[in-house]
Design an enzyme around this catalytic site. Structure first.
Site, short mmCIF file in Angstrom:
data_model
loop_
_atom_site.label_atom_id
_atom_site.label_comp_id
_atom_site.label_asym_id
_atom_site.label_seq_id
_atom_site.Cartn_x
_atom_site.Cartn_y
_atom_site.Cartn_z
N LYS A 168 0.83 -1.21 0.00
CA LYS A 168 0.00 0.00 0.00
C LYS A 168 0.86 1.26 0.00
CE LYS A 168 -4.36 -1.98 1.09
NZ LYS A 168 -5.43 -2.26 2.03
N ARG B 124 -3.58 -10.28 4.39
CA ARG B 124 -3.94 -10.25 2.95
C ARG B 124 -2.74 -9.69 2.20
NH1 ARG B 124 -5.94 -6.77 -0.76
NH2 ARG B 124 -7.47 -7.59 -2.23
#
Ligand code: HH2
Length: 264
Positions: A205, A241
């Site tokens: 991210k 994840r």
């Protein structure tokens, strides 16, 4: 939980696994590298992403889920906000509904989750994907994320979702500044203490590039992603994840061995 994005526009792997053969090959790679769950998505949630019509999303994910289920793959999760996509995915063999809107996209979503009897991941997001990074604001990000997650768990329970089917996720990067993300990552134990298994999605991210500008390209963010994954493991999250499954599995094995060698 290995990520398999079947989208042309996901932020880090968009377009790489279009079409069932490429997707299946990547799924098998993730399983061989140690993924215990695969999360398949047919709509990007990155800021500014275009919405995908329900039929198109089903056409992207369902053939791949069906083929993997036939193969005897590990548990399959579908990353979707849409009840109709979740329904089609479960019919094809998925068992987990990963919903970044925490069953808020459609009024019937909690009832559909109960009816499907699947596991449900309820993720926190402030705002909506198109605009969520414009000006995220909290007075107390941890308290607000915890309150939201508990309220969404209550909504799921009230609709008839079994308690043991509910997972919570703080939603790293979804309507959060760098400081908000770091505060949440530093206090994951508070989210784990809510009494549900927690899923953490920090992989590749943008906050990683904010901390380390040389990692501007998403596929250069594996080391930072692993650092965040280890923070999650230390806090007791139940699942991670992630894109870089092999590298993260290695880091987790070493981390767990060191933890187990500590005097108890
Ligand atoms: N992050 C993304 C998508 N789905 N689901 C959960 N539960 N938690 C997350 O943190 C999460 C998620 C965004 O990552 P990615 O799937 O790689 O990209 P895109 O949304 O662009 O497809």
């Amino acid at each position: 939980m290995g990520i398999l994005n079947l989208t042309p526009d996901s932020f880090s792997d968009g377009g790489l696994y279009d079409g069932a053969p490429a997707a299946l090959a990547q799924a098998r790679r993730l399983i061989a590298q140690g993924a215990d769950i695969l999360d398949l998505g047919g709509e990007s949630t990155r800021p500014g992403a275009d919405p995908v019509p329900v039929e198109a999303e089903i056409a992207r994910v369902v053939p791949v889920i069906a083929a993997l289920a036939r193969d005897g793959a590990p548990p399959l999760s579908v990353d979707t906000m849409k009840p109709d996509v979740a329904r089609a995915a479960m019919a094809a063999g998925a068992t987990i509904w990963n919903d970044v809107t925490a069953l808020r996209y459609a009024p019937q979503a909690p009832d559909v989750a109960a009816e499907l009897g699947c596991q449900v991941v309820l993720m926190h997001m402030q705002g909506e994907p198109r605009t969520m990074q414009a000006a995220p604001r909290y007075d107390d990000v941890i308290a607000e994320v915890c309150a939201f997650l508990l309220a969404r768990a209550d909504a799921a329970l009230a609709a008839g979702v079994a308690r043991e089917k509910i997972w919570l996720d703080p939603g790293i990067g979804f309507g959060k500044s760098l400081d908000h993300n770091l505060t949440l990552l530093a206090h994951l134990d508070r989210i784990c203490a809510l009494g549900f298994p927690v899923l953490l999605g920090a992989s590749r991210k943008r906050f990683i590039a904010a901390l380390h500008p040389a990692a501007d390209a998403p596929d250069a963010r594996a080391p930072g992603s692993i650092a965040a994954a280890l923070a999650g493991a230390e806090a007791g999250v139940a699942a991670l994840r992630i894109h870089d499954v092999g590298e993260t599995a290695q880091a987790l094995d070493v981390w767990a061995a060191i933890r187990d060698a500590r005097p108890s």
